[in-house]
Design an enzyme around this catalytic site. Structure first.
Site, PDB file in Angstrom:
ATOM      1  N   TRP A  12       0.824  -1.224   0.000  1.00 29.38           N
ATOM      2  CA  TRP A  12       0.000   0.000   0.000  1.00 29.38           C
ATOM      3  C   TRP A  12       0.854   1.268   0.000  1.00 29.38           C
ATOM      4  O   TRP A  12       0.330   2.357  -0.109  1.00 29.38           O
ATOM      5  CB  TRP A  12      -0.918   0.011   1.229  1.00 29.38           C
ATOM      6  CG  TRP A  12      -2.071  -0.944   1.173  1.00 29.38           C
ATOM      7  CD1 TRP A  12      -2.380  -1.835   0.179  1.00 29.38           C
ATOM      8  CD2 TRP A  12      -3.084  -1.116   2.173  1.00 29.38           C
ATOM      9  NE1 TRP A  12      -3.516  -2.534   0.502  1.00 29.38           N
ATOM     10  CE2 TRP A  12      -3.972  -2.115   1.711  1.00 29.38           C
ATOM     11  CE3 TRP A  12      -3.336  -0.523   3.412  1.00 29.38           C
ATOM     12  CZ2 TRP A  12      -5.086  -2.533   2.449  1.00 29.38           C
ATOM     13  CZ3 TRP A  12      -4.441  -0.929   4.157  1.00 29.38           C
ATOM     14  CH2 TRP A  12      -5.310  -1.926   3.674  1.00 29.38           C
ATOM     15  N   HIS A  96      13.062  -2.215  -0.512  1.00 33.07           N
ATOM     16  CA  HIS A  96      12.242  -1.745  -1.642  1.00 33.07           C
ATOM     17  C   HIS A  96      12.998  -0.616  -2.345  1.00 33.07           C
ATOM     18  O   HIS A  96      13.684   0.178  -1.701  1.00 33.07           O
ATOM     19  CB  HIS A  96      10.890  -1.252  -1.115  1.00 33.07           C
ATOM     20  CG  HIS A  96       9.917  -0.962  -2.225  1.00 33.07           C
ATOM     21  ND1 HIS A  96       9.970   0.205  -2.951  1.00 33.07           N
ATOM     22  CD2 HIS A  96       8.893  -1.692  -2.736  1.00 33.07           C
ATOM     23  CE1 HIS A  96       9.002   0.174  -3.864  1.00 33.07           C
ATOM     24  NE2 HIS A  96       8.345  -0.963  -3.752  1.00 33.07           N
ATOM     25  N   GLU A  98      12.185   2.155  -3.431  1.00 35.20           N
ATOM     26  CA  GLU A  98      11.937   3.519  -2.915  1.00 35.20           C
ATOM     27  C   GLU A  98      12.760   3.771  -1.652  1.00 35.20           C
ATOM     28  O   GLU A  98      13.209   4.889  -1.411  1.00 35.20           O
ATOM     29  CB  GLU A  98      10.425   3.712  -2.685  1.00 35.20           C
ATOM     30  CG  GLU A  98       9.680   3.825  -4.013  1.00 35.20           C
ATOM     31  CD  GLU A  98       8.247   3.351  -4.012  1.00 35.20           C
ATOM     32  OE1 GLU A  98       7.646   3.201  -2.932  1.00 35.20           O
ATOM     33  OE2 GLU A  98       7.712   3.118  -5.120  1.00 35.20           O
ATOM     34  N   GLU A 168      12.108  -6.504  -8.739  1.00 40.06           N
ATOM     35  CA  GLU A 168      11.317  -5.329  -9.097  1.00 40.06           C
ATOM     36  C   GLU A 168      12.200  -4.356  -9.885  1.00 40.06           C
ATOM     37  O   GLU A 168      12.898  -3.526  -9.284  1.00 40.06           O
ATOM     38  CB  GLU A 168      10.807  -4.634  -7.837  1.00 40.06           C
ATOM     39  CG  GLU A 168       9.894  -5.473  -6.983  1.00 40.06           C
ATOM     40  CD  GLU A 168       8.934  -4.596  -6.177  1.00 40.06           C
ATOM     41  OE1 GLU A 168       7.735  -4.737  -6.358  1.00 40.06           O
ATOM     42  OE2 GLU A 168       9.414  -3.750  -5.410  1.00 40.06           O
ATOM     43  N   GLY A 174       5.462   1.617 -10.703  1.00 44.84           N
ATOM     44  CA  GLY A 174       4.595   2.790 -10.749  1.00 44.84           C
ATOM     45  C   GLY A 174       4.578   3.492 -12.096  1.00 44.84           C
ATOM     46  O   GLY A 174       4.078   4.612 -12.211  1.00 44.84           O
ATOM     47  N   GLY A 235       1.910  -2.837  -6.242  1.00 37.07           N
ATOM     48  CA  GLY A 235       1.745  -1.534  -5.611  1.00 37.07           C
ATOM     49  C   GLY A 235       0.422  -0.916  -6.005  1.00 37.07           C
ATOM     50  O   GLY A 235      -0.631  -1.244  -5.457  1.00 37.07           O
ATOM     51  N   GLY A 236       0.443  -0.039  -7.006  1.00 40.49           N
ATOM     52  CA  GLY A 236      -0.736   0.753  -7.395  1.00 40.49           C
ATOM     53  C   GLY A 236      -2.019  -0.054  -7.535  1.00 40.49           C
ATOM     54  O   GLY A 236      -3.059   0.332  -6.989  1.00 40.49           O
TER      55      GLY A 236
HETATM   56  C1  PEP Z   1       5.823  -1.758  -5.623  1.00 44.79           C
HETATM   57  O1  PEP Z   1       5.627  -0.740  -5.000  1.00 44.79           O
HETATM   58  O2  PEP Z   1       6.472  -2.683  -5.089  1.00 44.79           O
HETATM   59  C2  PEP Z   1       5.309  -1.875  -6.984  1.00 44.79           C
HETATM   60  C3  PEP Z   1       5.629  -2.937  -7.683  1.00 44.79           C
HETATM   61  O3  PEP Z   1       4.512  -0.850  -7.450  1.00 44.79           O
HETATM   62  P1  PEP Z   1       3.602  -0.853  -8.786  1.00 44.79           P
HETATM   63  O4  PEP Z   1       2.828  -2.147  -8.798  1.00 44.79           O
HETATM   64  O5  PEP Z   1       2.714   0.340  -8.624  1.00 44.79           O
HETATM   65  O6  PEP Z   1       4.513  -0.754  -9.954  1.00 44.79           O
END
Ligand code: PEP
Length: 258
Positions: A12, A96, A98, A168, A174, A235-236
């Site tokens: 989230w 992650h 971020e 990832e 995102g 994520g989204g």
């Molecule tokens: C995430 O935040 O781990 C991610 C994969 O985001 P999104 O699905 O929005 O690309």
């Protein structure tokens, strides 16, 4: 036949407040009535952990998005693994992109966190992935293997059964631009090979490797059809309970044939 569970997880990020937790899980469970054997994990922000544990029901596990590696001490603003465990969390996201890009987390920090999570009896999902610049320079494999091996250095044998990896690619997070199933599978296979060197073939064969980066209801099934893609970190698209439920349904179908 795969020895690994299918794991579908919702990140989230810094979204939602307490009043949204119960309605989310009610809507999710209405949509996801015919669940299979896959594991579902939701990662809410810290203040929502306990409410999420209460609302999630016994077939959804809750995890935290970050942790500190010390159990307690003068670390203002940080949250430790024993605190997360006491809140009912069972998983922790580690490294992650971020956290790495915006908050300066290093591979060594990720290693300390992963070891703390395992020592605390929880399951880490260690996130690795290359930037667009690194992919365009053909360095994606080298970057991801470096992130992985540095973070796994000194990992205790006990508890490695709880280790999870999420591949990832930073350029896919995102952005709406997912890795192709072929490219994702190639990276997952490279990660599995590297895990084999570090942990041995038996343990490496049991570590679930999730794909994350713009997973949506429309592309989840084709990603999850690949042999080394054992789940998704979303994520989204996970912010909507209906969207997340349909990605979980793709995981259920994969679990059914795995
Ligand atoms: C995430 O935040 O781990 C991610 C994969 O985001 P999104 O699905 O929005 O690309």
């Amino acid at each position: 036949m795969s020895a690994r569970p299918v794991v579908v997880a919702a990140n989230w990020k810094m979204h939602k407040t307490g009043s949204e937790v119960e309605p989310y899980f009610e809507a999710f469970h209405r949509q996801a009535r015919k669940r299979g054997t896959e594991r579902v994990v939701v990662f809410p922000p810290f203040p929502l952990l306990e409410a999420a544990v209460r609302a999630a029901g016994d077939r959804v596990e809750i995890g935290a998005q970050n942790c500190h590696w010390e159990a307690s001490g003068a670390f203002t603003g940080e949250v430790s693994v024993p605190m997360l465990a006491a809140s009912g969390a069972r998983f922790v996201l580690v490294g992650h992109s971020e956290r790495r890009q915006l908050f300066g987390e290093t591979d060594e920090d990720c290693g300390r966190k992963a070891r703390a999570v395992l020592a605390g009896g929880l399951a880490p999902i260690l996130c690795v992935g290359e930037t667009l610049e690194e992919r365009e320079a053909g360095r994606q494999r080298a970057v991801v293997i470096r992130q992985l091996t540095r973070a796994l250095d000194g990992l205790p044998d006990s508890g490695s059964g709880r280790l999870h990896i999420a591949y990832e690619p930073v350029w896919a997070i995102g952005t709406g631009r997912s890795a192709s199933p072929e490219d994702a599978q190639e990276m997952h296979a490279a990660i599995r090979e590297s895990l084999t060197t570090v942990l041995g073939a038996r343990t490496a064969g049991q570590v679930p490797i999730l794909y994350g980066g713009s997973v949506k209801p429309g592309n989840a099934a084709e990603l999850l059809a690949r042999p080394d893609i054992d789940g998704a970190l979303v994520g989204g698209a996970s912010l909507s309970p209906d969207g997340f439920a349909s990605i979980v349904a793709a995981g259920s179908r994969r679990a059914g044939i795995a």
